[in-house]
Design an enzyme around this catalytic site. Structure first.
Site, PDB file in Angstrom:
ATOM      1  N   ASP A   1       0.893  -1.156   0.074  1.00 25.60           N
ATOM      2  CA  ASP A   1      -0.130   0.007  -0.035  1.00 25.60           C
ATOM      3  C   ASP A   1       1.017   1.186  -0.027  1.00 25.60           C
ATOM      4  OD1 ASP A   1      -0.872   0.656   3.608  1.00 25.60           O
ATOM      5  OD2 ASP A   1       0.763  -0.480   2.638  1.00 25.60           O
TER       6      ASP A   1
ATOM      7  N   ASP B   1       6.659   1.037   2.537  1.00 21.66           N
ATOM      8  CA  ASP B   1       6.684   0.150   1.344  1.00 21.66           C
ATOM      9  C   ASP B   1       7.575   0.568   0.139  1.00 21.66           C
ATOM     10  OD1 ASP B   1       3.869   1.104   2.727  1.00 21.66           O
ATOM     11  OD2 ASP B   1       3.228  -0.966   1.791  1.00 21.66           O
TER      12      ASP B   1
ATOM     13  N   VAL C   1       2.415  -6.211   2.773  1.00 23.93           N
ATOM     14  CA  VAL C   1       2.815  -5.138   3.890  1.00 23.93           C
ATOM     15  C   VAL C   1       1.960  -4.008   3.924  1.00 23.93           C
ATOM     16  CG1 VAL C   1       5.503  -5.688   3.727  1.00 23.93           C
ATOM     17  CG2 VAL C   1       4.441  -3.915   2.209  1.00 23.93           C
TER      18      VAL C   1
ATOM     19  N   HIS D   1       9.022  -0.415   8.996  1.00 24.13           N
ATOM     20  CA  HIS D   1       8.548  -1.826   9.049  1.00 24.13           C
ATOM     21  C   HIS D   1       8.524  -2.844   8.111  1.00 24.13           C
ATOM     22  CE1 HIS D   1       6.442   0.272  12.426  1.00 24.13           C
ATOM     23  NE2 HIS D   1       6.167   1.371  11.657  1.00 24.13           N
TER      24      HIS D   1
HETATM   25  O1  RIB Z   1       1.856  -0.314  11.039  1.00 27.19           O
HETATM   26  C1  RIB Z   1       2.693   0.078   9.933  1.00 27.19           C
HETATM   27  C2  RIB Z   1       2.459  -0.609   8.737  1.00 27.19           C
HETATM   28  O2  RIB Z   1       1.216   0.350   8.313  1.00 27.19           O
HETATM   29  C3  RIB Z   1       3.282  -0.477   7.595  1.00 27.19           C
HETATM   30  O3  RIB Z   1       2.895  -1.448   6.486  1.00 27.19           O
HETATM   31  C4  RIB Z   1       2.932   1.011   6.885  1.00 27.19           C
HETATM   32  O4  RIB Z   1       3.359   1.069   5.514  1.00 27.19           O
HETATM   33  C5  RIB Z   1       1.507   0.969   7.363  1.00 27.19           C
HETATM   34  O5  RIB Z   1       0.901   0.459   6.065  1.00 27.19           O
HETATM   35 CA    CA Z   2       2.386  -0.832   4.342  1.00 29.33          CA
END
Ligand code: RIB
Ligand code: CA
Length: 305
Positions: free
Chosen positions: A9, A14, A123, A237
């Protein structure tokens, strides 16, 4: 060679996952599916195409879901900016354009044509994967493994209880976490350990290459938004899921069942751990070799145009 379908997303972290997958010689990106999440689908598609163009990667990019299964759409723009990828400025694309066809259909096709060969890295909200599982009940036997960024077994980041990706589509997360595929989960408890310091960011600003320039511009935005919220350095992340593909031995995991709250109350989207069953459960990442992770980022960016 690790073959992978990325479901993203595209927001700022990402983008780092996409650069990492495109830049590492150990990974072959079979397809990217942009889904609704951090920002609306139209923006995540545009962001994904721009990052893959910058990386010089001609792999197909498809559209995924434009809304969650049940709940109303929520976004995380306060960390990723209005566009979802605030910071870098992109020119006209020459290499990348959105493929015809539905990303979920293409995901199922690729898995059927390459049984047990391809991993999925997801993700963002798990809407696409949930729909694919409902459309194709054999998917757990066709996919090599599913690696997910999401959930939290401590505090959330979008509500006190829930992490964004599971909060954005709790019903989808419940479907995915109970499927029989090999599941690896990177929750906030693990991903919060990987943060980008101002010193490290300044090193990327000093390095050559358009991809590194775009990476650094994205991370400038991420750093500024974290500073605005006064919650420390930016937490990286999503790319941890891609790093796992390269060498799972660098990641410590425990096997548990994962429940997702779908009651719609204040804990909506909250994830909790339960003892794993005999032949099922989710491999939950607890820690990883952080210097090794950054060495992968450095190597991928150096390899990209
Ligand atoms: O909580 C972190 C996630 O939420 C990550 O994937 C960030 O890109 C958002 O989508
Ligand atoms: Ca993400």
């Amino acid at each position: 060679m690790e073959r992978v379908i990325l479901d993203v997303d595209t927001g700022l972290d990402d983008a780092v996952a996409l650069f990492l997958a495109a830049g590492l010689e150990e990974i072959q990106v079979e397809a990217v599916i942009a889904t609704n999440g951090n920002v609306a689908l139209s923006k995540t598609v545009e962001n994904t195409l721009n990052i893959m163009e910058t990386a010089g990667c001609s792999c197909p990019v498809y559209k995924g879901s434009d809304k969650p299964l049940v709940r109303k759409h929520v976004i995380a723009g306060e960390f990723h900016g209005e566009s979802g990828l605030d910071g870098p400025v992109f020119g006209k694309r020459k290499l990348q354009h959105l493929q015809e066809g539905d990303g979920i259909t293409e995901m199922i096709r690729l898995l059927y044509e390459n049984p047990k060969e391809i991993s999925i890295v997801s993700v963002g909200p798990l809407t696409d994967l949930a729909i694919a599982l409902e459309r194709e009940p054999n998917l757990p036997t066709l996919v090599k493994q599913i690696i997910i960024m999401g959930g939290s077994f401590s505090e959330g980041n979008v509500t006190k209880e829930a992490e964004f990706n599971t909060f954005a589509d709790p019903e989808a997360a419940r479907i995915v976490f109970s499927c029989k595929a090999k599941l690896v989960l990177f929750p906030l408890d693990c991903t919060r350990q990987v943060t980008l310091s101002p010193e490290r960011l300044s090193l990327y600003h000093a390095k050559p290459g358009r991809s590194t320039e775009v990476f650094a511009a994205c991370m400038d935005t991420y750093m500024a938004n974290y500073e605005k919220h006064a919650i420390g350095w930016p937490q990286i992340h999503d790319p941890l899921c891609v790093a796992y593909l390269v060498d799972p031995s660098k990641v410590k995991t425990i096997l548990r069942k994962v429940n997702v709250d779908i009651t719609g109350g204040p804990s909506y989207g909250k994830t909790t751990q339960l003892p794993a069953g005999e032949d099922d459960g989710v491999w939950i990442a607890t820690t990883l070799d952080i210097p090794w992770f950054w060495s992968l980022i450095d190597r991928a960016l150096a390899a990209l145009p």
